[in-house]
Design a protein around this motif. Sequence first.
Motif, PDB file in Angstrom:
ATOM      1  N   ALA A 135       0.772  -1.198   0.111  1.00 25.76           N
ATOM      2  CA  ALA A 135       0.120  -0.113  -0.121  1.00 25.76           C
ATOM      3  C   ALA A 135       0.771   1.117   0.069  1.00 25.76           C
ATOM      4  N   THR A 136       0.318   2.374  -0.277  1.00 22.25           N
ATOM      5  CA  THR A 136       0.831   3.605  -0.413  1.00 22.25           C
ATOM      6  C   THR A 136       1.449   3.983   0.926  1.00 22.25           C
ATOM      7  N   SER A 137       0.554   3.660   1.828  1.00 20.59           N
ATOM      8  CA  SER A 137       1.091   4.171   3.371  1.00 20.59           C
ATOM      9  C   SER A 137       2.156   3.220   3.683  1.00 20.59           C
ATOM     10  N   SER A 138       2.287   2.137   3.254  1.00 18.07           N
ATOM     11  CA  SER A 138       3.689   1.426   3.595  1.00 18.07           C
ATOM     12  C   SER A 138       4.656   1.974   2.970  1.00 18.07           C
ATOM     13  N   MET A 139       4.416   2.318   1.904  1.00 17.50           N
ATOM     14  CA  MET A 139       5.666   3.114   0.892  1.00 17.50           C
ATOM     15  C   MET A 139       6.118   4.063   1.861  1.00 17.50           C
ATOM     16  N   GLU A 140       5.282   4.989   2.336  1.00 15.21           N
ATOM     17  CA  GLU A 140       5.476   5.971   2.929  1.00 15.21           C
ATOM     18  C   GLU A 140       6.190   5.986   4.065  1.00 15.21           C
ATOM     19  N   LYS A 141       5.778   4.742   4.868  1.00 11.71           N
ATOM     20  CA  LYS A 141       6.570   4.476   6.135  1.00 11.71           C
ATOM     21  C   LYS A 141       7.822   3.798   5.733  1.00 11.71           C
ATOM     22  N   ILE A 142       8.179   3.324   4.551  1.00 13.13           N
ATOM     23  CA  ILE A 142       9.460   3.003   4.380  1.00 13.13           C
ATOM     24  C   ILE A 142      10.491   4.066   4.223  1.00 13.13           C
ATOM     25  N   SER A 182      14.712   7.763   5.881  1.00 17.71           N
ATOM     26  CA  SER A 182      15.174   8.954   5.842  1.00 17.71           C
ATOM     27  C   SER A 182      15.572   9.515   7.231  1.00 17.71           C
ATOM     28  N   GLU A 183      14.694   9.027   8.381  1.00 25.92           N
ATOM     29  CA  GLU A 183      14.972   9.500   9.815  1.00 25.92           C
ATOM     30  C   GLU A 183      15.900   8.564  10.372  1.00 25.92           C
ATOM     31  N   PHE A 184      15.747   7.220  10.197  1.00 27.76           N
ATOM     32  CA  PHE A 184      16.774   6.534  10.897  1.00 27.76           C
ATOM     33  C   PHE A 184      17.533   5.614  10.098  1.00 27.76           C
ATOM     34  N   PRO A 185      18.254   5.970   9.230  1.00 26.72           N
ATOM     35  CA  PRO A 185      19.293   5.224   8.181  1.00 26.72           C
ATOM     36  C   PRO A 185      19.961   4.225   8.914  1.00 26.72           C
ATOM     37  N   GLN A 186      20.527   4.305   9.986  1.00 26.48           N
ATOM     38  CA  GLN A 186      21.564   3.495  10.665  1.00 26.48           C
ATOM     39  C   GLN A 186      20.596   2.187  10.952  1.00 26.48           C
ATOM     40  N   GLU A 187      19.495   2.431  11.687  1.00 28.89           N
ATOM     41  CA  GLU A 187      18.557   1.487  12.167  1.00 28.89           C
ATOM     42  C   GLU A 187      17.939   0.859  11.217  1.00 28.89           C
ATOM     43  N   TRP A 188      17.483   1.435  10.129  1.00 24.27           N
ATOM     44  CA  TRP A 188      16.469   0.758   9.346  1.00 24.27           C
ATOM     45  C   TRP A 188      17.349   0.974   7.857  1.00 24.27           C
ATOM     46  N   PRO A 189      18.289  -0.015   7.766  1.00 20.97           N
ATOM     47  CA  PRO A 189      18.924  -0.283   6.269  1.00 20.97           C
ATOM     48  C   PRO A 189      17.883  -1.012   5.343  1.00 20.97           C
ATOM     49  N   ILE A 190      18.211  -1.195   4.288  1.00 23.79           N
ATOM     50  CA  ILE A 190      17.205  -1.665   3.072  1.00 23.79           C
ATOM     51  C   ILE A 190      17.171  -2.978   3.434  1.00 23.79           C
ATOM     52  N   ARG A 218      16.925  -4.445   6.461  1.00 29.00           N
ATOM     53  CA  ARG A 218      15.968  -4.649   7.620  1.00 29.00           C
ATOM     54  C   ARG A 218      14.488  -4.362   7.079  1.00 29.00           C
ATOM     55  N   LEU A 219      14.429  -3.284   6.376  1.00 27.69           N
ATOM     56  CA  LEU A 219      13.200  -3.040   5.835  1.00 27.69           C
ATOM     57  C   LEU A 219      12.549  -3.862   5.098  1.00 27.69           C
ATOM     58  N   SER A 220      13.435  -4.750   4.285  1.00 31.63           N
ATOM     59  CA  SER A 220      12.750  -5.582   3.277  1.00 31.63           C
ATOM     60  C   SER A 220      12.187  -6.929   4.230  1.00 31.63           C
ATOM     61  N   GLU A 221      12.772  -6.973   5.240  1.00 34.16           N
ATOM     62  CA  GLU A 221      12.466  -8.187   6.214  1.00 34.16           C
ATOM     63  C   GLU A 221      11.102  -7.720   6.973  1.00 34.16           C
ATOM     64  N   GLN A 222      11.251  -6.350   7.226  1.00 30.86           N
ATOM     65  CA  GLN A 222      10.078  -5.886   8.209  1.00 30.86           C
ATOM     66  C   GLN A 222       8.880  -5.836   7.284  1.00 30.86           C
ATOM     67  N   PHE A 223       8.909  -5.426   6.107  1.00 26.77           N
ATOM     68  CA  PHE A 223       7.532  -5.202   5.252  1.00 26.77           C
ATOM     69  C   PHE A 223       7.386  -6.765   4.296  1.00 26.77           C
ATOM     70  N   LYS A 224       8.302  -7.436   4.498  1.00 25.66           N
ATOM     71  CA  LYS A 224       8.269  -8.624   3.633  1.00 25.66           C
ATOM     72  C   LYS A 224       7.865  -8.580   2.091  1.00 25.66           C
ATOM     73  N   VAL A 279      12.433  -2.510  -2.081  1.00 19.70           N
ATOM     74  CA  VAL A 279      12.721  -1.313  -1.027  1.00 19.70           C
ATOM     75  C   VAL A 279      13.685  -0.167  -2.060  1.00 19.70           C
ATOM     76  N   ARG A 280      14.614  -0.871  -2.573  1.00 20.81           N
ATOM     77  CA  ARG A 280      15.623   0.166  -3.420  1.00 20.81           C
ATOM     78  C   ARG A 280      14.622   0.984  -4.079  1.00 20.81           C
ATOM     79  N   ARG A 281      13.895   0.269  -5.101  1.00 27.65           N
ATOM     80  CA  ARG A 281      13.242   1.137  -5.872  1.00 27.65           C
ATOM     81  C   ARG A 281      12.100   2.223  -5.233  1.00 27.65           C
ATOM     82  N   ILE A 282      11.522   1.692  -4.152  1.00 25.46           N
ATOM     83  CA  ILE A 282      10.815   2.707  -3.526  1.00 25.46           C
ATOM     84  C   ILE A 282      11.486   4.004  -2.895  1.00 25.46           C
ATOM     85  N   LEU A 283      12.759   3.779  -2.414  1.00 27.29           N
ATOM     86  CA  LEU A 283      13.324   4.837  -1.906  1.00 27.29           C
ATOM     87  C   LEU A 283      13.831   5.677  -2.902  1.00 27.29           C
TER      88      LEU A 283
END
Length: 190
Positions: free
Chosen positions: A98-105, A110-118, A120-126, A132-136
């Motif tokens: 969903a678009t809302s999930s893309m915004e969360k990614i 952008s806010e926590f790049p060290q804690e949320w690398p690509i 970890r984001l891919s694992e969290q959002f499955k 994830v790279r394309r969304i960013l």
Amino acid sequence: MHAFRAFHTARPAWARSLGKSVLYEAPTDAPQPPDAPKPTTLTAKAQTAKDKWLRSEAAQSRMRDRLKDASLAGWQRRKIELKLKLGGEKWAPEKKIATSSMEKIRLLNSEFPQEWPIKRLSEQFKISQESVRRILKSKFRASQARTDEREQHRQQQIHTFKKARLSHAPAPQTRATDKGARQRRGGSAV
């Protein structure tokens, strides 16, 4: 003859099979001046030849050989691996979010790049790391009017669903279902 051979070998492998046919087509909406640079849109014939060549075993072998090169940058390696994986097909992710999930990614990265690398984001959002790279990388943002329209449509769907659910009362028990329940409890069926 020598000049033709130099021109012929300088072209990409997929373009060599086209001979002297036109590789690029000019945009049809405006005339081009004679000193204008060549447009980058491939003709349909050239695009078909390129797609066919990318699916060929020779192209796959050449890309695998190129992957063995230690001097490749990370982005070049990923690009070649993706081409091998897709086999000349266009990018079509298995799972869309969903678009809302893309915004969360985007926000988390952008806010926590060290804690949320690509990764970890891919694992969290499955979803895949490439997704994830394309969304960013994407710059697309839906307009406020479009967002409001989607939300209104979603609220209307929820209302319709609830209305339909309330109008359908649960089915009354029939003698057949009653009989099966008694048999399961160990009672006699009449």
